[in-house]
Scaffold this motif. Structure first.
Motif, PDB file in Angstrom:
ATOM      1  N   MET A 398     -48.425  72.024-112.211  1.00 41.89           N
ATOM      2  CA  MET A 398     -48.961  70.690-112.707  1.00 41.89           C
ATOM      3  C   MET A 398     -48.095  70.482-113.912  1.00 41.89           C
ATOM      4  O   MET A 398     -48.410  70.854-114.824  1.00 41.89           O
ATOM      5  N   PRO A 399     -47.676  69.101-113.954  1.00 39.35           N
ATOM      6  CA  PRO A 399     -47.005  68.686-115.416  1.00 39.35           C
ATOM      7  C   PRO A 399     -47.965  68.275-116.361  1.00 39.35           C
ATOM      8  O   PRO A 399     -49.231  68.021-115.926  1.00 39.35           O
ATOM      9  N   ASP A 400     -47.717  68.368-117.581  1.00 39.39           N
ATOM     10  CA  ASP A 400     -48.761  67.876-118.637  1.00 39.39           C
ATOM     11  C   ASP A 400     -49.327  66.568-118.620  1.00 39.39           C
ATOM     12  O   ASP A 400     -50.621  66.543-118.709  1.00 39.39           O
ATOM     13  N   HIS A 401     -48.575  65.584-118.035  1.00 44.48           N
ATOM     14  CA  HIS A 401     -49.136  64.331-118.116  1.00 44.48           C
ATOM     15  C   HIS A 401     -50.432  64.188-117.005  1.00 44.48           C
ATOM     16  O   HIS A 401     -51.282  63.441-117.095  1.00 44.48           O
ATOM     17  N   LEU A 402     -50.118  65.177-116.011  1.00 46.62           N
ATOM     18  CA  LEU A 402     -51.098  64.863-114.758  1.00 46.62           C
ATOM     19  C   LEU A 402     -52.391  65.717-115.433  1.00 46.62           C
ATOM     20  O   LEU A 402     -53.288  65.294-115.112  1.00 46.62           O
ATOM     21  N   ARG A 403     -51.981  66.760-116.075  1.00 45.97           N
ATOM     22  CA  ARG A 403     -53.315  67.593-116.557  1.00 45.97           C
ATOM     23  C   ARG A 403     -54.084  66.759-117.433  1.00 45.97           C
ATOM     24  O   ARG A 403     -55.223  66.738-117.587  1.00 45.97           O
ATOM     25  N   ARG A 404     -53.397  65.823-118.293  1.00 50.79           N
ATOM     26  CA  ARG A 404     -54.087  65.100-119.176  1.00 50.79           C
ATOM     27  C   ARG A 404     -54.988  63.907-118.426  1.00 50.79           C
ATOM     28  O   ARG A 404     -55.948  63.509-118.562  1.00 50.79           O
ATOM     29  N   GLN A 405     -54.221  63.500-117.301  1.00 49.89           N
ATOM     30  CA  GLN A 405     -54.753  62.241-116.386  1.00 49.89           C
ATOM     31  C   GLN A 405     -55.879  62.833-115.869  1.00 49.89           C
ATOM     32  O   GLN A 405     -56.920  62.236-115.602  1.00 49.89           O
ATOM     33  N   ARG A 406     -55.861  64.244-115.358  1.00 45.38           N
ATOM     34  CA  ARG A 406     -57.021  64.855-114.527  1.00 45.38           C
ATOM     35  C   ARG A 406     -58.149  65.041-115.498  1.00 45.38           C
ATOM     36  O   ARG A 406     -59.385  64.941-115.036  1.00 45.38           O
ATOM     37  N   ALA A 407     -57.863  65.488-116.687  1.00 44.27           N
ATOM     38  CA  ALA A 407     -59.019  65.608-117.856  1.00 44.27           C
ATOM     39  C   ALA A 407     -59.688  64.213-117.978  1.00 44.27           C
ATOM     40  O   ALA A 407     -61.079  64.178-118.139  1.00 44.27           O
ATOM     41  N   ASN A 408     -58.762  63.219-118.228  1.00 44.46           N
ATOM     42  CA  ASN A 408     -59.562  62.061-118.524  1.00 44.46           C
ATOM     43  C   ASN A 408     -60.485  61.519-117.377  1.00 44.46           C
ATOM     44  O   ASN A 408     -61.411  60.697-117.447  1.00 44.46           O
ATOM     45  N   PHE A 409     -59.866  61.726-116.113  1.00 40.57           N
ATOM     46  CA  PHE A 409     -60.747  61.230-114.813  1.00 40.57           C
ATOM     47  C   PHE A 409     -61.957  62.120-114.965  1.00 40.57           C
ATOM     48  O   PHE A 409     -62.938  61.507-114.572  1.00 40.57           O
ATOM     49  N   LEU A 410     -61.886  63.323-115.278  1.00 42.86           N
ATOM     50  CA  LEU A 410     -63.251  64.127-115.204  1.00 42.86           C
ATOM     51  C   LEU A 410     -64.136  63.640-116.232  1.00 42.86           C
ATOM     52  O   LEU A 410     -65.298  63.352-116.346  1.00 42.86           O
ATOM     53  N   ASP A 411     -63.586  63.239-117.390  1.00 35.61           N
ATOM     54  CA  ASP A 411     -64.303  62.730-118.590  1.00 35.61           C
ATOM     55  C   ASP A 411     -64.909  61.253-118.208  1.00 35.61           C
ATOM     56  O   ASP A 411     -66.216  61.144-118.481  1.00 35.61           O
ATOM     57  N   GLU A 412     -64.321  60.308-117.308  1.00 40.09           N
ATOM     58  CA  GLU A 412     -64.914  59.183-117.280  1.00 40.09           C
ATOM     59  C   GLU A 412     -65.586  59.213-115.820  1.00 40.09           C
ATOM     60  O   GLU A 412     -66.552  58.144-115.657  1.00 40.09           O
ATOM     61  N   ASP A 413     -65.754  60.430-115.089  1.00 35.34           N
ATOM     62  CA  ASP A 413     -66.488  60.524-113.784  1.00 35.34           C
ATOM     63  C   ASP A 413     -67.932  60.554-113.975  1.00 35.34           C
ATOM     64  O   ASP A 413     -68.458  61.415-114.747  1.00 35.34           O
TER      65      ASP A 413
END
Length: 413
Positions: A398-413
């Motif tokens: 997984m590329p770094d930018h997707l890792r960051r988006q995934r982390a942001n998604f979990l924070d907002e969930d």
């Protein structure tokens, strides 16, 4: 005022009929008896030049099957072909109606083109790799792919093996020799030819069969594919499904007013066949010929399947905006299901009662399969797909930018 010496004018092709016109296809020649002869599959490519301009037909409109191209199929095999076409059509009708009820986002029917996919699949081996477009679902049905799985993929629900990542109808079934369909037109041409070249390089036994619509022959990918297929004698079949319409653009926009789409293969030194795409027996015969040529080292064949798209391009399209409403009814080559049914009746292997019973049986089968698929989710209720899967199974790492988006998604969930 300056006198213009250049008398040329920009020519923009126009379809022969528009909404409100009375379509008249009398200008299309329907050869009754003069189907081109069947050459040896290992003939020189130039010996098929006339086949790119004529039309291979087996079924006459009275149901007779005649000529050198008549395949040696049993009645059971022909009945199987008829059933697969009817099953494809029944599924199309069901899924189209469910899209109209808001159960899924999108659907594309293959009505009128069932003989192309089913007849072609019948003549291939199951381990031959196909690179289809979005109107060859008949290949999957002929090869026995689970229809419930196909429906789940259309519904993008919890049973979708792609976890909702792809557009409905862009099926992916590796185990059935069905390469993932791409929404970007023309890409599968070079992929299919490349796959065939790899088979030859590795001394493997498979061949590839790749599909495109007539509109995408205007893409550069089509010409790259023909160039490589010819140069390296790739063991493949390049199918151009000329259904007359590329969304709302008629086939003349892709230079269909020239000799034929099949004739483009002639210029690349490839064997070329042009076949009545509403005639399952002719499609089978042409495919069988091309497959034998590919397997024996004769290289690629371009087959133009001359057919007609009876429905709109997709559920997002209204064909009444650009063609006469009764255009499908007056198409001179008839309906592929009716033509094969009439042939079986003529030879005493089918009747109207059995046909009506099979139609009813398949409709119920599709209804029951759809009910099972819908229990795993649909667009109007809950898709039962974990949103986190959008980040998974795309990249090996997984590329770094997707890792960051995934982390942001979990924070907002």
């Amino acid at each position: 005022m300056s006198k213009r010496s250049n008398q040329s004018k920009l020519y923009v092709p126009e379809p022969p009929f528009r909404p409100g016109d009375m379509p008249d296809y009398s200008h299309i020649s329907v050869p009754a008896m003069f189907t081109p002869r069947r050459p040896d599959p290992m003939c020189d490519d130039h010996e098929t030049a006339e086949h790119a301009l004529k039309l291979i037909r087996v079924l006459r409109f009275n149901g007779e099957a005649v000529g050198e191209w008549k395949p040696k199929l049993t009645a059971d095999q022909i009945r199987k072909g008829l059933r697969d076409m009817m099953l494809t059509r029944a599924m199309d009708e069901r899924m189209f109606n469910m899209q109209r009820q808001g159960k899924m986002s999108f659907y594309m029917k293959s009505a009128g083109e069932e003989a192309v996919s089913v007849g072609h699949a019948m003549a291939l081996r199951d381990d031959d790799m196909t690179f289809p477009t979005y109107r060859q679902q008949g290949i999957l049905i002929n090869r026995g792919a689970p229809i419930e799985d196909m429906m789940c993929q259309c519904l993008s629900n919890g049973g979708d093996r792609l976890q909702g990542k792809s557009i409905p109808v862009l099926y992916s079934f590796k185990e059935f020799g069905f390469f993932s369909i791409s929404g970007n037109l023309g890409t599968q041409l070079i992929q299919g030819v490349g796959w065939a070249m790899a088979e030859a390089y590795k001394n493997e036994d498979g061949i590839a069969s790749v599909f495109t619509g007539e509109g995408a022959t205007a893409e550069g990918d089509f010409h790259y594919a023909l160039n490589f297929a010819s140069t390296y004698r790739a063991p493949c079949i390049i199918n151009v499904v000329n259904n007359q319409w590329a969304i709302s653009s008629f086939q003349g926009i892709a230079m269909g007013e020239g000799e034929s789409f099949a004739a483009r293969g002639t210029g690349y030194g490839l064997a070329t066949l042009r076949v009545d795409g509403n005639d399952l027996l002719a499609v089978y015969a042409a495919t069988e010929w091309a497959a034998e040529r590919a397997r024996k080292g004769g290289g690629a064949t371009v087959i133009e399947h001359f057919t007609y798209r009876k429905s709109g391009h997709s559920t997002a399209d209204d064909p009444a905006k650009y063609r006469p409403e009764n255009d499908p009814e007056v198409w001179p080559f008839g309906d592929p299901v009716d033509r094969l049914k009439n042939h079986l009746i003529l030879i005493g292997e089918w009747d109207e009662d059995r046909h009506a019973a099979q139609e009813k049986e398949l409709k119920l089968e599709i209804r029951d399969l759809y009910k099972k698929a819908e229990k795993m989710g649909n667009l109007s209720d809950d898709l039962h797909v974990d949103p986190l899967t959008m980040f998974e199974a795309v990249y090996a790492d997984m590329p770094d930018h997707l890792r960051r988006q995934r982390a942001n998604f979990l924070d907002e969930d």
